[in-house]
Design an enzyme around this catalytic site. Structure first.
Site, PDB file in Angstrom:
ATOM      1  N   LYS A   1       0.736  -1.321  -0.210  1.00 13.11           N
ATOM      2  CA  LYS A   1      -0.054  -0.025  -0.096  1.00 13.11           C
ATOM      3  C   LYS A   1       0.900   1.309   0.090  1.00 13.11           C
ATOM      4  O   LYS A   1       0.456   2.270  -0.587  1.00 13.11           O
ATOM      5  CB  LYS A   1      -0.980   0.031   1.097  1.00 13.11           C
ATOM      6  CG  LYS A   1      -0.391  -0.176   2.593  1.00 13.11           C
ATOM      7  CD  LYS A   1       0.082   1.133   3.170  1.00 13.11           C
ATOM      8  CE  LYS A   1       0.603   0.701   4.643  1.00 13.11           C
ATOM      9  NZ  LYS A   1       1.178   2.082   5.051  1.00 13.11           N
TER      10      LYS A   1
ATOM     11  N   THR B   1      -3.309   5.832   3.806  1.00  7.85           N
ATOM     12  CA  THR B   1      -1.919   6.256   3.311  1.00  7.85           C
ATOM     13  C   THR B   1      -2.184   6.727   2.098  1.00  7.85           C
ATOM     14  O   THR B   1      -1.382   7.804   1.975  1.00  7.85           O
ATOM     15  CB  THR B   1      -1.061   4.838   3.229  1.00  7.85           C
ATOM     16  OG1 THR B   1      -1.405   4.002   4.255  1.00  7.85           O
ATOM     17  CG2 THR B   1       0.192   5.382   3.007  1.00  7.85           C
TER      18      THR B   1
END
Length: 388
Positions: free
Chosen positions: A231, A288
């Site tokens: 990610k 994120t």
């Protein structure tokens, strides 16, 4: 392994050494509001690494009644934590409980501990653990919160820890959408802990959980680790898109297609689809990619603004794991024969082979194809529909 029985016994009864920790942490009046919801006896815990996340977990553990020692390298930061109860380098505006102590002496920190939290950056973890191996009891569980893939060793943390220690060790892996600053602000946060030993995962869940920090469990170690690592690559791309000045259309398209690449890649290496749809996957990706506190998103944003990677990395006081992980993400895609165009575009940008804006144009100019996993799609024919 035989050591698991000893591990469980140690976690069950807590520390019964000469100076057992108090069940009351020397915290402020907020303690009652964040009281633990698990039924775990007080433990001695060592936290390797004094970055923002290791420090925040020290805060959580202390409020749950455990005795915490942070292990760091910077003597000034160690002294500041012990004298002012503030980590001036990473969380300068947040006060730590007085019961959270710090040291540069790992041997002292490990004396009588029942649990270790490993919060050292992945690229430094092998040498760090190899050096401390003689000091770590084979029965002491290690909970890794480090997200990434070691480039030199080509290992995720579940492979790296036993390799560095030279033996099997009880391990668990914590991940999920969790900025350290917000943990310290006591914002309700949910994460997941993965272990191949269900009993250990449950113990860690009870040790860490409180009314502001909720921990779920899973046995999908591969899924949690790969999601936590990959990610960060997508977050760099999301930051670059924002840095270029593009709006919501572009960002959501990028993140959606990036999630698809992450799912295909992780599934090809044995991850469970439900893990990628959960906290370690979709949850951490959203945090994120859209959260301004994200270090990896910040790297991408600054690249989009025209800064050079070496200048960005040099100016940061914490590691953006997505930068080294991108190289391994490309290797994982090659191994699985996946196209992964966004991951490869991020790699090209980080290698200075392409400007971020050129990368966007290249992605938008790719041959047209179906959205699903049929041959010709971005994942390639090797990512079957049942792994969507």
């Amino acid at each position: 392994p035989p050591s698991i029985k000893n591990t469980m016994a140690a976690l069950d009864k807590g520390d019964e050494g000469p100076n057992p920790p108090s069940t009351h942490c020397a915290c402020d009046e907020k303690s009652a509001a964040v009281a633990p919801i698990g039924s775990q006896s007080p433990l001695r815990v060592a936290i390797f690494g004094m970055g923002s996340f290791g420090t925040a977990l020290g805060y959580v553990l202390c409020h749950n009644g455990h005795s915490v020692t942070l292990v760091g390298r910077d003597q000034e930061v160690v002294d500041a934590v012990n004298e002012t109860h503030i980590n001036p380098k990473y969380l300068p505006t947040h006060k730590l409980p007085k019961a959270v102590t710090a040291t540069t002496d790992a041997k002292t920190a490990l004396d009588g501990v029942s649990l270790i939290i490993h919060a050292v950056p992945v690229q430094s973890s092998f040498e760090y653990l190899e050096r401390l191996a003689p000091l770590i009891s084979p029965d002491t569980p290690i909970v890794s919160v480090s997200k990434g893939i070691h480039v030199k060793k080509q290992m995720i943390m579940s492979d790296l820890i036993p390799a560095a220690l030279g033996r099997d060790q009880p391990t668990a892996f914590l991940s999920g959408p969790s900025f350290a600053k917000e943990i310290m602000d006591e914002a309700p946060t949910a994460v997941v802990v993965a272990s191949t030993n269900a009993e250990l995962a449950k113990k860690v869940q009870h040790i860490l959980s409180s009314r502001h920090f909720r921990v779920y469990t899973t046995d999908d170690v591969i899924g949690v680790e790969l999601a936590g690592a990959l990610k960060n690559v997508i977050a760099i791309a999301a930051g670059a898109v924002a840095g270029l000045g593009y709006g919501s259309n572009t960002l959501t398209a990028l993140v959606t297609r990036g999630c698809r690449e992450l799912r295909c890649l992780a599934n090809a290496h044995g991850a469970k689809p439900e893990t990628l749809a959960g906290l370690a996957g979709m949850g951490d990706i959203m945090l994120t990619c859209f959260g301004e506190l994200s270090r990896n998103r910040t790297v991408g944003f600054r690249l989009g603004q025209g800064e050079k990677l070496e200048d960005i990395v040099r100016s940061m006081n914490q590691v953006a794991e997505g930068v080294p992980t991108t190289e391994m993400a490309v290797k994982y895609a090659d191994d699985a024969k996946l196209k992964a165009p966004i991951i490869r575009a991020v790699h090209a940008v980080l290698q200075s082979k392409m400007h971020p804006r050129e990368a966007v144009y290249a992605l938008m100019s790719r041959p047209l194809g179906p959205e699903d996993h049929a041959p010709g799609g971005d994942c390639g024919s090797e990512c079957p529909p049942e792994n969507a």
